[in-house]
Design a protein around this motif. Structure first.
Motif, PDB file in Angstrom:
ATOM      1  N   ARG A  75       0.865  -1.182   0.000  1.00 60.14           N
ATOM      2  CA  ARG A  75       0.000   0.000   0.000  1.00 60.14           C
ATOM      3  C   ARG A  75       0.901   1.231   0.000  1.00 60.14           C
ATOM      4  NH1 ARG A  75      -2.945   2.108   4.953  1.00 60.14           N
ATOM      5  NH2 ARG A  75      -4.566   3.482   4.190  1.00 60.14           N
ATOM      6  N   LYS A 118      -2.729   4.623 -11.793  1.00 67.10           N
ATOM      7  CA  LYS A 118      -3.936   3.795 -11.795  1.00 67.10           C
ATOM      8  C   LYS A 118      -3.683   2.467 -12.526  1.00 67.10           C
ATOM      9  CE  LYS A 118      -8.856   3.939 -12.655  1.00 67.10           C
ATOM     10  NZ  LYS A 118      -9.972   4.608 -13.295  1.00 67.10           N
ATOM     11  N   SER A 121      -1.809  -0.028 -10.403  1.00 67.84           N
ATOM     12  CA  SER A 121      -2.370  -0.382  -9.090  1.00 67.84           C
ATOM     13  C   SER A 121      -3.562  -1.319  -9.267  1.00 67.84           C
ATOM     14  CB  SER A 121      -2.874   0.872  -8.374  1.00 67.84           C
ATOM     15  OG  SER A 121      -1.874   1.846  -8.311  1.00 67.84           O
ATOM     16  N   GLU A 123      -5.853  -1.248  -6.753  1.00 71.24           N
ATOM     17  CA  GLU A 123      -6.852  -0.312  -6.225  1.00 71.24           C
ATOM     18  C   GLU A 123      -6.219   1.067  -6.228  1.00 71.24           C
ATOM     19  OE1 GLU A 123      -8.670  -1.341  -2.459  1.00 71.24           O
ATOM     20  OE2 GLU A 123      -8.667  -3.454  -3.045  1.00 71.24           O
ATOM     21  N   PHE A 124      -6.974   2.067  -6.687  1.00 72.89           N
ATOM     22  CA  PHE A 124      -6.447   3.429  -6.793  1.00 72.89           C
ATOM     23  C   PHE A 124      -7.493   4.411  -6.307  1.00 72.89           C
ATOM     24  CE2 PHE A 124      -6.117   7.403  -9.140  1.00 72.89           C
ATOM     25  CZ  PHE A 124      -4.784   7.741  -8.998  1.00 72.89           C
ATOM     26  N   ARG A 125      -7.102   5.248  -5.366  1.00 76.98           N
ATOM     27  CA  ARG A 125      -8.026   6.270  -4.863  1.00 76.98           C
ATOM     28  C   ARG A 125      -7.317   7.608  -4.851  1.00 76.98           C
ATOM     29  NH1 ARG A 125     -10.179   1.869  -2.105  1.00 76.98           N
ATOM     30  NH2 ARG A 125      -8.304   1.635  -0.858  1.00 76.98           N
ATOM     31  N   ILE A 126      -8.043   8.649  -5.218  1.00 73.35           N
ATOM     32  CA  ILE A 126      -7.456   9.985  -5.180  1.00 73.35           C
ATOM     33  C   ILE A 126      -8.463  10.934  -4.534  1.00 73.35           C
ATOM     34  CG2 ILE A 126      -8.135  10.388  -7.612  1.00 73.35           C
ATOM     35  CD1 ILE A 126      -5.626  12.259  -7.768  1.00 73.35           C
ATOM     36  N   ASP A 127      -7.950  11.751  -3.648  1.00 69.03           N
ATOM     37  CA  ASP A 127      -8.800  12.689  -2.942  1.00 69.03           C
ATOM     38  C   ASP A 127      -8.063  14.019  -2.932  1.00 69.03           C
ATOM     39  OD1 ASP A 127     -10.878  13.605  -1.353  1.00 69.03           O
ATOM     40  OD2 ASP A 127      -9.768  13.205   0.498  1.00 69.03           O
ATOM     41  N   THR A 134      -3.456  17.018  -2.026  1.00 67.43           N
ATOM     42  CA  THR A 134      -3.972  15.817  -2.681  1.00 67.43           C
ATOM     43  C   THR A 134      -3.428  14.572  -1.984  1.00 67.43           C
ATOM     44  OG1 THR A 134      -4.046  16.990  -4.792  1.00 67.43           O
ATOM     45  CG2 THR A 134      -4.043  14.580  -4.913  1.00 67.43           C
ATOM     46  N   VAL A 136      -3.151  10.407  -2.623  1.00 67.13           N
ATOM     47  CA  VAL A 136      -3.339   9.277  -3.540  1.00 67.13           C
ATOM     48  C   VAL A 136      -3.043   7.995  -2.766  1.00 67.13           C
ATOM     49  CG1 VAL A 136      -2.406   8.120  -5.583  1.00 67.13           C
ATOM     50  CG2 VAL A 136      -2.735  10.587  -5.623  1.00 67.13           C
ATOM     51  N   GLU A 137      -3.920   7.020  -2.883  1.00 67.87           N
ATOM     52  CA  GLU A 137      -3.693   5.727  -2.235  1.00 67.87           C
ATOM     53  C   GLU A 137      -3.689   4.639  -3.299  1.00 67.87           C
ATOM     54  OE1 GLU A 137      -6.803   4.355   0.340  1.00 67.87           O
ATOM     55  OE2 GLU A 137      -5.561   2.749   1.158  1.00 67.87           O
TER      56      GLU A 137
END
Lengths: 149, 115
Positions: A75, A118, A121, A123-127, A134, A136-137
């Motif tokens: 992760r 993305k 990965s 799983e890709f998350r962006i907030d 920003t 990014v996970e």
């Protein structure tokens, strides 16, 4: 050397510091290799991490790159104190970039960074919050049967 | 394709101490855009680029690319060569333009990284 328990760590990334750009990702890659993780997974994780590190360097004053490795997954979290992204959907489009000319002269800013994170990965998350930063996970599973697609 | 054949096809010189001579090169990736290298390349590729900065070496190393060719006879600065030596990336300089270098490698049998 296998993974028996969670291994975690972090790197402080300074924006604009191209002389050290990529060092954190290289260290994470070396760590993953030393854990006996397959070449293909290491490559995907290294590419995703490197793009995240470069985004902090290119667009923000500073950020933190964290990693957490368990027997199941890698992760990576990239958290920055940058200007934030107004339109995430647009930023995710291949080729869309707001990078200045001097960054492009160094070979970056072609608008492939986020799509590449993305792509590599599972799983890709962006907030992102404009004016705040920003996050990014990215999660990459070590067992291929858990991969997406 | 063996590294020797790439060197021969490009009339290239090796400027690093390390030489990946046992390396089998399967694909070629030609660009000055580092994210394109990360997006499209495969391992066991050669990178052909006009970007002679440290970033080209960092990118190659992350993407498991062990051979980088600089086109048009462009010489990198010492720090770039040192980084390549450190990362065991073989650096070549070819006098040819990127277009010609790609053409010569294609003729020699090398193909583009599959997308």
């Amino acid at each position: 050397m296998g993974i028996k328990e969670t291994i975690e760590g972090s790197f402080h990334i300074i924006g604009g510091d191209f002389s050290r750009a990529g060092e954190a990702s290289t260290e994470i890659k070396t760590l993953l290799q030393s854990l006996g993780i397959s070449k293909e997974i290491v490559r995907r994780a290294a590419i995703a991490t490197f793009e995240a590190e470069m985004n902090i360097i290119i667009y923000t004053p500073a950020g933190i790159l964290r990693y957490e490795i368990t027997p199941e997954r890698i992760r990576i979290i990239a958290e920055d104190m940058g200007p934030g992204i107004e339109d995430i959907e647009l930023a995710m489009q291949e080729g869309y970039s707001t990078a200045p000319e001097w960054v492009r002269e160094l070979g970056w800013g072609s608008g492939m960074g986020l799509p590449n994170m993305k792509k590599n990965s599972d799983e890709f998350r962006i907030d992102s919050v404009v004016g705040e930063g920003t996050t990014v996970e990215m999660i990459i599973y070590l067992d291929k049967s858990e991969n997406k697609n | 394709m063996r590294l020797e054949k790439i060197i021969q096809s490009l009339d290239a010189v090796v400027i690093t101490k390390f030489m990946a001579d046992s390396e089998e090169i399967d694909w070629a990736c030609a660009t000055d855009l580092m994210s394109e290298v990360l997006y499209y390349s495969r391992d066991s590729s050669v990178l052909i680029t006009g970007l002679t900065k440290q970033q080209a070496i960092r990118t190659a190393d992350i993407a498991d690319i062990r051979v980088v060719v600089f086109t048009r006879g462009k010489e990198p600065d010492t720090s770039t060569v040192e980084l390549a030596n450190d990362k065991k990336v073989t650096l070549l300089i070819t006098p040819y333009s990127m277009f010609t270098a790609c053409g010569r490698l294609y003729e020699a049998g090398l193909r583009c990284c599959p997308e």
